[in-house]
Design a protein around this motif. Structure first.
Motif, PDB file in Angstrom:
ATOM      1  N   ARG A 137       0.682  -1.050  -0.116  1.00  0.00           N
ATOM      2  CA  ARG A 137      -0.463   0.048   0.005  1.00  0.00           C
ATOM      3  C   ARG A 137       1.019   1.027  -0.133  1.00  0.00           C
ATOM      4  O   ARG A 137       0.347   2.557  -0.650  1.00  0.00           O
ATOM      5  CB  ARG A 137      -0.960  -0.056   1.243  1.00  0.00           C
ATOM      6  CG  ARG A 137      -2.129  -1.451   0.794  1.00  0.00           C
ATOM      7  CD  ARG A 137      -2.628  -0.675   2.426  1.00  0.00           C
ATOM      8  NE  ARG A 137      -2.292  -1.192   3.428  1.00  0.00           N
ATOM      9  CZ  ARG A 137      -2.575  -1.788   4.470  1.00  0.00           C
ATOM     10  NH1 ARG A 137      -3.080  -3.375   4.017  1.00  0.00           N
ATOM     11  NH2 ARG A 137      -1.658  -2.081   6.030  1.00  0.00           N
ATOM     12  N   ALA A 138       2.023   1.462   1.030  1.00  0.00           N
ATOM     13  CA  ALA A 138       2.854   2.629   0.583  1.00  0.00           C
ATOM     14  C   ALA A 138       3.595   2.427  -0.178  1.00  0.00           C
ATOM     15  O   ALA A 138       4.123   3.668  -0.413  1.00  0.00           O
ATOM     16  CB  ALA A 138       4.013   1.950   2.097  1.00  0.00           C
ATOM     17  N   ALA A 139       4.103   1.369  -0.887  1.00  0.00           N
ATOM     18  CA  ALA A 139       5.399   2.162  -1.833  1.00  0.00           C
ATOM     19  C   ALA A 139       4.738   2.605  -2.991  1.00  0.00           C
ATOM     20  O   ALA A 139       5.438   3.205  -4.169  1.00  0.00           O
ATOM     21  CB  ALA A 139       5.710   0.191  -2.876  1.00  0.00           C
ATOM     22  N   PRO A 140       3.185   2.258  -3.719  1.00  0.00           N
ATOM     23  CA  PRO A 140       3.383   3.248  -5.313  1.00  0.00           C
ATOM     24  C   PRO A 140       3.206   5.053  -4.667  1.00  0.00           C
ATOM     25  O   PRO A 140       4.005   5.699  -5.720  1.00  0.00           O
ATOM     26  CB  PRO A 140       1.737   2.812  -5.282  1.00  0.00           C
ATOM     27  CG  PRO A 140       1.241   1.588  -4.903  1.00  0.00           C
ATOM     28  CD  PRO A 140       2.647   1.751  -3.668  1.00  0.00           C
ATOM     29  N   GLY A 141       2.842   5.094  -3.359  1.00  0.00           N
ATOM     30  CA  GLY A 141       3.180   6.460  -3.438  1.00  0.00           C
ATOM     31  C   GLY A 141       3.762   7.075  -2.817  1.00  0.00           C
ATOM     32  O   GLY A 141       4.570   8.218  -2.953  1.00  0.00           O
ATOM     33  N   HIS A 142       4.864   6.294  -2.216  1.00  0.00           N
ATOM     34  CA  HIS A 142       6.219   6.266  -1.856  1.00  0.00           C
ATOM     35  C   HIS A 142       7.131   6.789  -3.032  1.00  0.00           C
ATOM     36  O   HIS A 142       8.072   8.023  -3.195  1.00  0.00           O
ATOM     37  CB  HIS A 142       7.478   5.489  -1.372  1.00  0.00           C
ATOM     38  CG  HIS A 142       8.635   6.145  -0.821  1.00  0.00           C
ATOM     39  ND1 HIS A 142       8.563   6.945   0.189  1.00  0.00           N
ATOM     40  CD2 HIS A 142       9.914   5.055  -1.533  1.00  0.00           C
ATOM     41  CE1 HIS A 142       9.811   6.690   0.548  1.00  0.00           C
ATOM     42  NE2 HIS A 142      10.845   6.039  -0.147  1.00  0.00           N
ATOM     43  N   ALA A 143       7.711   5.861  -4.302  1.00  0.00           N
ATOM     44  CA  ALA A 143       8.029   6.399  -5.380  1.00  0.00           C
ATOM     45  C   ALA A 143       7.634   7.283  -6.030  1.00  0.00           C
ATOM     46  O   ALA A 143       8.040   7.767  -6.600  1.00  0.00           O
ATOM     47  CB  ALA A 143       6.991   4.705  -6.454  1.00  0.00           C
ATOM     48  N   ALA A 144       6.053   7.644  -6.145  1.00  0.00           N
ATOM     49  CA  ALA A 144       5.486   8.391  -6.726  1.00  0.00           C
ATOM     50  C   ALA A 144       6.106  10.215  -5.994  1.00  0.00           C
ATOM     51  O   ALA A 144       6.463  10.647  -6.552  1.00  0.00           O
ATOM     52  CB  ALA A 144       4.101   8.960  -6.983  1.00  0.00           C
ATOM     53  N   ARG A 145       6.642   9.664  -4.127  1.00  0.00           N
ATOM     54  CA  ARG A 145       6.793  11.373  -3.728  1.00  0.00           C
ATOM     55  C   ARG A 145       8.569  11.526  -4.574  1.00  0.00           C
ATOM     56  O   ARG A 145       9.100  12.382  -4.240  1.00  0.00           O
ATOM     57  CB  ARG A 145       7.136  11.073  -2.426  1.00  0.00           C
ATOM     58  CG  ARG A 145       7.142  12.465  -1.816  1.00  0.00           C
ATOM     59  CD  ARG A 145       5.808  13.296  -2.350  1.00  0.00           C
ATOM     60  NE  ARG A 145       6.252  14.258  -1.279  1.00  0.00           N
ATOM     61  CZ  ARG A 145       6.792  15.665  -1.764  1.00  0.00           C
ATOM     62  NH1 ARG A 145       6.543  16.206  -3.733  1.00  0.00           N
ATOM     63  NH2 ARG A 145       7.217  16.800  -0.988  1.00  0.00           N
TER      64      ARG A 145
END
Length: 158
Positions: free
Chosen positions: A113-121
């Motif tokens: 759940r965290a990885a896509p948003g982290h990669a985007a940031r």
């Protein structure tokens, strides 16, 4: 101090800029992860490294080197992840003092759940601001600065 090789004005500007930029990116990523997932950047890194490890497990001392924290800080962070059901610790059969950190299914799920948003940031803070050539140059600078350090830690990259 008499024989110190002081930084010249240009080197000082680059060094201080590097420190500011590094701290700013770290703080931005930390805030983003905490707001979205409740994880710290170190905890996220622990979950990432465990997810990439064979059997989703790593020796605690190797994990500490991988996420670049002290063993005591790692122990504290893993204890928090353990309380949340994301990680468990197991004793090493071949070393009574050693411990394994093992990624639990819930930890893998929170990471997913965290990885896509982290990669985007990460992309918005770094890669969207650089050209392809600048990314290649940055990679070359990082490789030169890491030099033998990454090899001594047994890592290709962090």
């Amino acid at each position: 101090m008499e024989n110190a090789a002081w930084l010249d004005g240009g080197e000082q500007r680059v060094w201080r800029g590097f420190l500011r930029m590094n701290a700013w990116i770290y703080d931005e990523l930390e805030k983003d992860l905490r707001d979205r997932t409740g994880l710290s950047l170190v905890e996220y890194g622990i979950l990432v490294h465990l997810s990439e490890a064979p059997g989703r497990r790593m020796r605690m001392r190797v994990l500490a080197d991988s996420v670049i924290v002290s063993k005591s800080r790692l122990s504290h962070q893993v204890a928090r992840l353990e309380r949340d059901g994301y990680v468990r610790r197991e004793h090493c059969d071949d070393d009574r003092r050693g411990l394994w950190a093992v990624l639990e299914d819930e930890g893998a799920a929170v990471l997913d759940r965290a990885a896509p948003g982290h990669a985007a940031r990460v992309r918005s803070l770094v890669f969207d601001k650089l050209s392809g050539e600048q990314v290649r140059q940055l990679a070359a600078v990082i490789d030169a600065l890491e030099g033998d350090e990454a090899v001594s830690r047994g890592q290709d990259s962090v």
